[in-house]
Design an enzyme around this catalytic site. Structure first.
Site: not given
Length: 268
Positions: A44-47, A65
């Protein structure tokens, strides 16, 4: 370890921007390489990784991240984190997060979650070479976004934003050469006050579905241009998402909804 996937800036599943959320126990952070590996696995774009804070400035510590790197500011994963903590009964009302961008506040209410973020005021700059070709549209204005470290590219109208055909290799080269995170493309909206798209291939995000952090510059730009502070933006990605924005001094309030779509166990 429990892990959730949350669609942020979404009022129904499979819209908005999905983010991974890992709620950690108090104590030291896990190894950074491990957190980066989890983010790369989810893609995903961010975790987001969140833990109870041992410091006095905030209740929680929060890091984000992408699949390839840690970032200093992320709106949708912060909103997703607040949603998860509220769902778990670990917060009600306002929560404070210590982050690489300072202390951020999330206010959870029945009609959505409001994020209190630092405002990033745009300043006009020359368009970098190759920008029009990289987006397949002609920029009208180009702005730097300060600490946000993006280029804000204004085009003629909503149809032009939707017509962008990104050359990801060219965009990655432009952003790397300029030391930038990504490109925001925006125009006046038809149904909404403004529309936008966001591209950050050099950060492992070819096109981000809904970018809360980008709205920390979109909000002051459109507030000045439209002559009012309470605005509604729509990020015109394939998934799409609505972000309600209110700039106030050196802060900006971003409001949206979130929905958990996956709740599982991460084996470590």
């Amino acid at each position: 370890m429990r892990i959730r996937v949350v669609d942020a800036f979404a009022d129904r599943p499979f819209t908005g921007n999905p983010a991974g959320v890992c709620v950690l126990d108090a104590g030291d952070w896990p190894d950074e390489a491990w957190m980066q590996s989890v983010a790369a696995e989810l893609k995903h774009a961010e975790t987001a990784f969140v833990r109870p804070s041992a410091g006095a400035q905030a209740e929680w510590d929060l890091r984000w991240f992408t699949p390839t790197k840690e970032v200093v500011l992320c709106g949708h994963a912060t909103l997703a984190t607040a949603h998860v903590l509220a769902t778990d009964g670990k917060l009600s009302g306002k929560a404070t997060f210590a982050t690489l961008s300072g202390v951020l506040v999330a206010d959870v209410a029945d009609d959505g979650i409001t994020l209190d973020f630092p405002l990033n005021l745009p300043s006009a700059v020359e368009a970098p070479e190759g920008l029009a070709a990289a987006l397949a549209v002609e920029p009208v204005e180009v702005y730097a976004t300060g600490a946000l470290n993006d280029l804000l590219v204004v085009v003629r109208g909503e149809a032009t934003v939707r017509a962008v055909v990104p050359d990801y290799d060219a965009i990655a080269a432009i952003t790397r050469n300029g030391g930038l995170r990504g490109l925001i493309v925006t125009a006046p909206g038809e149904e909404y006050d403004f529309v936008s798209r966001f591209f950050a291939p050099a950060s492992g995000i070819p096109e981000d579905p809904v970018t809360g952090s980008a709205h920390t510059s979109l909000a002051p730009y459109w507030a000045e241009r439209l002559g009012r502070d309470e605005l509604v933006g729509y990020q015109a990605s394939a998934r799409g998402g609505v972000v309600r924005v209110t700039p106030s001094g050196d802060r900006v309030y971003l409001k949206g909804q979130a929905i958990t779509v996956l709740d599982g166990e991460l084996y470590v």
